[in-house]
Design a protein around this motif. Sequence first.
Motif, PDB file in Angstrom:
ATOM      1  N   LYS A 196       0.833  -1.203   0.000  1.00 36.92           N
ATOM      2  CA  LYS A 196       0.000   0.000   0.000  1.00 36.92           C
ATOM      3  C   LYS A 196       0.866   1.252   0.000  1.00 36.92           C
ATOM      4  O   LYS A 196       0.575   2.227  -0.716  1.00 36.92           O
ATOM      5  CB  LYS A 196      -0.919  -0.018   1.217  1.00 36.92           C
ATOM      6  N   THR A 247       2.494   1.673  -3.484  1.00 38.47           N
ATOM      7  CA  THR A 247       1.496   2.133  -4.453  1.00 38.47           C
ATOM      8  C   THR A 247       1.206   3.618  -4.268  1.00 38.47           C
ATOM      9  O   THR A 247       1.091   4.381  -5.236  1.00 38.47           O
ATOM     10  CB  THR A 247       0.193   1.330  -4.302  1.00 38.47           C
ATOM     11  N   SER A 248       1.128   4.041  -3.011  1.00 35.78           N
ATOM     12  CA  SER A 248       0.892   5.460  -2.720  1.00 35.78           C
ATOM     13  C   SER A 248       2.039   6.319  -3.222  1.00 35.78           C
ATOM     14  O   SER A 248       1.814   7.393  -3.805  1.00 35.78           O
ATOM     15  CB  SER A 248       0.709   5.646  -1.211  1.00 35.78           C
ATOM     16  N   CYS A 249       3.276   5.846  -3.032  1.00 42.50           N
ATOM     17  CA  CYS A 249       4.445   6.601  -3.496  1.00 42.50           C
ATOM     18  C   CYS A 249       4.490   6.654  -5.022  1.00 42.50           C
ATOM     19  O   CYS A 249       4.886   7.679  -5.603  1.00 42.50           O
ATOM     20  CB  CYS A 249       5.723   5.977  -2.950  1.00 42.50           C
ATOM     21  N   ASP A 250       4.090   5.573  -5.663  1.00 41.00           N
ATOM     22  CA  ASP A 250       4.074   5.544  -7.127  1.00 41.00           C
ATOM     23  C   ASP A 250       3.136   6.616  -7.680  1.00 41.00           C
ATOM     24  O   ASP A 250       3.360   7.167  -8.765  1.00 41.00           O
ATOM     25  CB  ASP A 250       3.644   4.163  -7.631  1.00 41.00           C
ATOM     26  N   LYS A 251       2.086   6.932  -6.921  1.00 37.32           N
ATOM     27  CA  LYS A 251       1.125   7.948  -7.352  1.00 37.32           C
ATOM     28  C   LYS A 251       1.606   9.365  -7.031  1.00 37.32           C
ATOM     29  O   LYS A 251       1.199  10.317  -7.701  1.00 37.32           O
ATOM     30  CB  LYS A 251      -0.226   7.700  -6.687  1.00 37.32           C
ATOM     31  N   SER A 252       2.458   9.475  -6.019  1.00 36.97           N
ATOM     32  CA  SER A 252       2.864  10.797  -5.533  1.00 36.97           C
ATOM     33  C   SER A 252       4.190  11.292  -6.086  1.00 36.97           C
ATOM     34  O   SER A 252       4.462  12.500  -6.053  1.00 36.97           O
ATOM     35  CB  SER A 252       2.938  10.785  -4.000  1.00 36.97           C
ATOM     36  N   GLU A 263       7.445  10.901  -9.201  1.00 36.38           N
ATOM     37  CA  GLU A 263       7.701  10.507 -10.585  1.00 36.38           C
ATOM     38  C   GLU A 263       8.377   9.144 -10.667  1.00 36.38           C
ATOM     39  O   GLU A 263       8.232   8.434 -11.660  1.00 36.38           O
ATOM     40  CB  GLU A 263       8.567  11.556 -11.278  1.00 36.38           C
TER      41      GLU A 263
END
Length: 239
Positions: A50, A53-58, A60
């Motif tokens: 989780k 995934t959050s870092c991938d969205k936040s 580059e």
Amino acid sequence: MKRIFLAAATILLGASMSFAQEQQPELPPKVRPMFGQVAKTDAEQKADEKFLTSCDKSFESRTEASNFFMERGWEFMNEGQVDTAVYRFNLAWLLNPDNYNTYWAFGVAEYNRGNVGDAIGMFDRALKYQPNNSFLLSDIGSAYLQQYIADKKKKNLKQAAALLDRSLKADPNNAFAMANLAQVHFHNKKYAEAWDYLHRGRDLNIMSLDYNFLSDLMARMPDPKGMFRLETEAPAPAN
């Protein structure tokens, strides 16, 4: 800030090592390097997924995210909040296990906890990525020096000298390497050489000066330059 913190911590390490080497309560995995290198539960693995995934969205990239958490970790480290810093370094490592700065940071944390052997292991991991990094080499040399002070094994003093020599070859202006080499020469009873390296390091960066070591050196040999004197020494006569 990393270098300043480790240099200052070196001064305090000798007094804290004996305490740290006593039996201490085991720290929880999240504030131990690489999450304690223990198997995670299913719930912990899901939490990691989780987080990633959050870092991938936040961010580059995970490299950018890893560097972000490294910076937050150093902020806490420089405030003396070692456990909180290590948790941030763990997040940086989770994002990018090839970020050599995470291993370097783990080494600094273990060094300041008094776990010098563990610190050396972490520094060695970082060194595989950066074999000619002068400041990393001087940190490892410093750790071996502290190990020698604790156990008086000559092999550790020789290893410290070799690493610090490599550090100066990589960067002849590394004041911290010079300061640690001053201590190596002191323990080899080469006091004139110790003074030479102490002054050279101080001239480059005043933060490299360890006042506890300075007192020990003055007790064995007066400062050839007359810059530092013991309080019991009479001042030089006026011309």
